[in-house]
Design a protein around this motif. Sequence first.
Motif, PDB file in Angstrom:
ATOM      1  N   GLN A   2       0.760  -1.111   0.098  1.00 51.55           N
ATOM      2  CA  GLN A   2      -0.143   0.092  -0.067  1.00 51.55           C
ATOM      3  C   GLN A   2       0.881   1.199   0.018  1.00 51.55           C
ATOM      4  OE1 GLN A   2      -2.834  -0.115   2.991  1.00 51.55           O
ATOM      5  NE2 GLN A   2      -3.712   1.958   2.649  1.00 51.55           N
ATOM      6  N   ILE A   3       0.520   2.069  -1.017  1.00 52.14           N
ATOM      7  CA  ILE A   3       1.550   3.333  -1.383  1.00 52.14           C
ATOM      8  C   ILE A   3       0.585   4.431  -0.989  1.00 52.14           C
ATOM      9  CG2 ILE A   3       2.923   4.392  -2.975  1.00 52.14           C
ATOM     10  CD1 ILE A   3       3.581   1.982  -4.205  1.00 52.14           C
ATOM     11  N   LEU A   4       1.260   5.576  -0.291  1.00 50.22           N
ATOM     12  CA  LEU A   4       0.392   6.875  -0.181  1.00 50.22           C
ATOM     13  C   LEU A   4       1.571   7.710  -1.001  1.00 50.22           C
ATOM     14  CD1 LEU A   4      -1.816   8.782   0.675  1.00 50.22           C
ATOM     15  CD2 LEU A   4      -0.222   9.104   2.809  1.00 50.22           C
ATOM     16  N   VAL A   5       0.693   8.485  -1.764  1.00 49.73           N
ATOM     17  CA  VAL A   5       1.690   9.656  -2.647  1.00 49.73           C
ATOM     18  C   VAL A   5       1.061  10.980  -2.241  1.00 49.73           C
ATOM     19  CG1 VAL A   5       2.189  10.477  -4.752  1.00 49.73           C
ATOM     20  CG2 VAL A   5       1.917   7.801  -4.413  1.00 49.73           C
ATOM     21  N   ASP A   6       2.192  11.759  -1.627  1.00 52.36           N
ATOM     22  CA  ASP A   6       1.723  13.059  -1.188  1.00 52.36           C
ATOM     23  C   ASP A   6       2.710  14.192  -1.988  1.00 52.36           C
ATOM     24  OD1 ASP A   6       0.723  15.358   0.096  1.00 52.36           O
ATOM     25  OD2 ASP A   6       1.955  14.856   2.049  1.00 52.36           O
ATOM     26  N   PHE A   7       2.825  14.033  -3.347  1.00 56.61           N
ATOM     27  CA  PHE A   7       3.382  15.097  -4.172  1.00 56.61           C
ATOM     28  C   PHE A   7       2.864  14.736  -5.462  1.00 56.61           C
ATOM     29  CE2 PHE A   7       6.709  11.599  -3.913  1.00 56.61           C
ATOM     30  CZ  PHE A   7       6.886  11.229  -5.090  1.00 56.61           C
ATOM     31  N   PRO A   8       2.802  15.952  -6.375  1.00 53.55           N
ATOM     32  CA  PRO A   8       2.372  15.758  -7.578  1.00 53.55           C
ATOM     33  C   PRO A   8       3.165  14.658  -8.221  1.00 53.55           C
ATOM     34  CG  PRO A   8       3.071  17.996  -7.179  1.00 53.55           C
ATOM     35  CD  PRO A   8       3.517  17.311  -6.062  1.00 53.55           C
ATOM     36  N   VAL A   9       2.256  13.903  -9.058  1.00 55.50           N
ATOM     37  CA  VAL A   9       2.842  12.719  -9.872  1.00 55.50           C
ATOM     38  C   VAL A   9       2.219  12.798 -11.233  1.00 55.50           C
ATOM     39  CG1 VAL A   9       1.367  11.122  -8.916  1.00 55.50           C
ATOM     40  CG2 VAL A   9       3.498  10.369  -9.789  1.00 55.50           C
ATOM     41  N   ALA A  15      -0.243   5.537 -13.386  1.00 49.92           N
ATOM     42  CA  ALA A  15      -0.764   4.468 -13.785  1.00 49.92           C
ATOM     43  C   ALA A  15      -0.026   3.296 -14.030  1.00 49.92           C
ATOM     44  CB  ALA A  15      -1.292   4.829 -15.325  1.00 49.92           C
ATOM     45  N   ALA A  16       1.464   3.425 -14.017  1.00 50.95           N
ATOM     46  CA  ALA A  16       2.467   2.340 -14.066  1.00 50.95           C
ATOM     47  C   ALA A  16       2.234   1.776 -12.512  1.00 50.95           C
ATOM     48  CB  ALA A  16       3.696   2.676 -14.474  1.00 50.95           C
ATOM     49  N   LEU A  17       2.488   2.500 -11.641  1.00 51.92           N
ATOM     50  CA  LEU A  17       2.426   2.131 -10.366  1.00 51.92           C
ATOM     51  C   LEU A  17       1.057   1.342  -9.911  1.00 51.92           C
ATOM     52  CD1 LEU A  17       3.499   5.062  -7.827  1.00 51.92           C
ATOM     53  CD2 LEU A  17       4.587   2.852  -8.000  1.00 51.92           C
ATOM     54  N   ARG A  18      -0.102   1.820 -10.299  1.00 52.88           N
ATOM     55  CA  ARG A  18      -1.268   1.259 -10.034  1.00 52.88           C
ATOM     56  C   ARG A  18      -1.505  -0.184 -10.999  1.00 52.88           C
ATOM     57  NH1 ARG A  18      -4.706   6.591  -9.612  1.00 52.88           N
ATOM     58  NH2 ARG A  18      -4.870   6.801  -7.491  1.00 52.88           N
ATOM     59  N   ALA A  19      -0.654  -0.286 -12.099  1.00 49.50           N
ATOM     60  CA  ALA A  19      -0.718  -1.442 -12.542  1.00 49.50           C
ATOM     61  C   ALA A  19      -0.074  -2.676 -12.081  1.00 49.50           C
ATOM     62  CB  ALA A  19      -0.277  -1.074 -14.253  1.00 49.50           C
ATOM     63  N   MET A  20       0.846  -2.176 -11.342  1.00 45.99           N
ATOM     64  CA  MET A  20       1.797  -3.435 -10.751  1.00 45.99           C
ATOM     65  C   MET A  20       0.723  -4.369  -9.778  1.00 45.99           C
ATOM     66  SD  MET A  20       5.060  -0.891  -9.490  1.00 45.99           S
ATOM     67  CE  MET A  20       5.989  -2.391  -9.055  1.00 45.99           C
ATOM     68  N   GLY A  22      -0.389  -6.426  -6.896  1.00 48.41           N
ATOM     69  CA  GLY A  22      -0.262  -6.525  -5.296  1.00 48.41           C
ATOM     70  C   GLY A  22      -0.012  -4.902  -4.922  1.00 48.41           C
ATOM     71  N   VAL A  23      -0.017  -3.945  -5.722  1.00 43.83           N
ATOM     72  CA  VAL A  23       0.065  -2.630  -5.227  1.00 43.83           C
ATOM     73  C   VAL A  23      -1.086  -1.924  -5.264  1.00 43.83           C
ATOM     74  CG1 VAL A  23       1.332  -0.614  -5.980  1.00 43.83           C
ATOM     75  CG2 VAL A  23       2.540  -2.567  -6.323  1.00 43.83           C
ATOM     76  N   THR A  24      -1.564  -1.017  -4.257  1.00 43.36           N
ATOM     77  CA  THR A  24      -2.605  -0.099  -3.997  1.00 43.36           C
ATOM     78  C   THR A  24      -1.724   1.276  -3.891  1.00 43.36           C
ATOM     79  OG1 THR A  24      -2.969  -0.451  -1.700  1.00 43.36           O
ATOM     80  CG2 THR A  24      -4.319  -1.981  -3.301  1.00 43.36           C
ATOM     81  N   VAL A  25      -2.388   2.067  -4.518  1.00 45.19           N
ATOM     82  CA  VAL A  25      -1.929   3.481  -4.532  1.00 45.19           C
ATOM     83  C   VAL A  25      -3.010   4.568  -4.197  1.00 45.19           C
ATOM     84  CG1 VAL A  25      -0.746   5.394  -5.759  1.00 45.19           C
ATOM     85  CG2 VAL A  25      -0.223   3.089  -6.469  1.00 45.19           C
ATOM     86  N   ASP A  26      -2.963   5.416  -3.198  1.00 54.72           N
ATOM     87  CA  ASP A  26      -3.733   6.244  -2.525  1.00 54.72           C
ATOM     88  C   ASP A  26      -2.827   7.698  -2.757  1.00 54.72           C
ATOM     89  OD1 ASP A  26      -5.621   7.962  -1.276  1.00 54.72           O
ATOM     90  OD2 ASP A  26      -5.083   7.141   0.797  1.00 54.72           O
ATOM     91  N   ALA A  44      -2.899   4.496   8.338  1.00 59.47           N
ATOM     92  CA  ALA A  44      -2.460   3.368   9.342  1.00 59.47           C
ATOM     93  C   ALA A  44      -1.829   2.128   8.642  1.00 59.47           C
ATOM     94  CB  ALA A  44      -3.600   2.687  10.067  1.00 59.47           C
ATOM     95  N   GLY A  45      -2.397   1.512   7.192  1.00 59.27           N
ATOM     96  CA  GLY A  45      -1.632   0.553   6.795  1.00 59.27           C
ATOM     97  C   GLY A  45      -0.809   0.888   5.649  1.00 59.27           C
ATOM     98  N   VAL A  46      -0.333   2.075   5.576  1.00 61.70           N
ATOM     99  CA  VAL A  46       0.458   2.528   4.359  1.00 61.70           C
ATOM    100  C   VAL A  46       1.959   1.932   4.642  1.00 61.70           C
ATOM    101  CG1 VAL A  46       1.663   4.420   3.488  1.00 61.70           C
ATOM    102  CG2 VAL A  46      -0.962   4.378   3.784  1.00 61.70           C
ATOM    103  N   GLU A  47       2.589   1.026   3.642  1.00 68.75           N
ATOM    104  CA  GLU A  47       3.729   0.366   3.708  1.00 68.75           C
ATOM    105  C   GLU A  47       4.807   1.382   2.933  1.00 68.75           C
ATOM    106  OE1 GLU A  47       3.284  -3.877   2.818  1.00 68.75           O
ATOM    107  OE2 GLU A  47       1.533  -3.002   2.155  1.00 68.75           O
ATOM    108  N   ALA A  48       4.527   2.164   2.091  1.00 60.18           N
ATOM    109  CA  ALA A  48       5.385   2.973   1.476  1.00 60.18           C
ATOM    110  C   ALA A  48       4.901   4.502   1.261  1.00 60.18           C
ATOM    111  CB  ALA A  48       5.712   2.445   0.132  1.00 60.18           C
ATOM    112  N   LEU A  49       5.567   5.600   1.638  1.00 65.05           N
ATOM    113  CA  LEU A  49       5.271   6.734   1.536  1.00 65.05           C
ATOM    114  C   LEU A  49       6.170   7.722   0.644  1.00 65.05           C
ATOM    115  CD1 LEU A  49       3.630   9.272   2.687  1.00 65.05           C
ATOM    116  CD2 LEU A  49       5.231   9.617   4.451  1.00 65.05           C
ATOM    117  N   PHE A  50       5.456   8.210  -0.310  1.00 58.50           N
ATOM    118  CA  PHE A  50       6.211   8.991  -1.230  1.00 58.50           C
ATOM    119  C   PHE A  50       5.656  10.536  -0.767  1.00 58.50           C
ATOM    120  CE2 PHE A  50       6.163   5.848  -5.108  1.00 58.50           C
ATOM    121  CZ  PHE A  50       6.811   4.682  -4.290  1.00 58.50           C
TER     122      PHE A  50
END
Length: 104
Positions: A2-9, A15-20, A22-26, A44-50
């Motif tokens: 589970q990835i949380l993105v907190d910057f412009p992307v 789309a590439a991240l979301r296509a992987m 086992g990956v969910t992107v918020d 709470a469940g975020v494993e990777a923070l950008f």
Amino acid sequence: MQILVDFPVLPVALAALRAMPGVTVDCLEAPAESARPLDATRIAGVEALFCTYPPTNLGDMRALRWIQIASTGYTQLFGLDLNGRGIRATNARGCFDVPIAEWN
């Protein structure tokens, strides 16, 4: 993961991240310009923070294992005891070489 993105992307990168598999992107709607608290239930469940600035309630991110910051400097990570929590941090060193050279 589970990835949380907190910057412009870029949409193509998102789309590439979301296509992987086992990956969910918020993505947060308004990326942070400084540290601020985030909704504890959302993170709470975020494993990777950008991000550029980790949230002030980083302790609520109990599953966090990786922070990717969108800057070359990383002083915003000082004092967060990331090593003690087993969190790996990476920065954007080298990503801005060409834009900075062109700006100069």
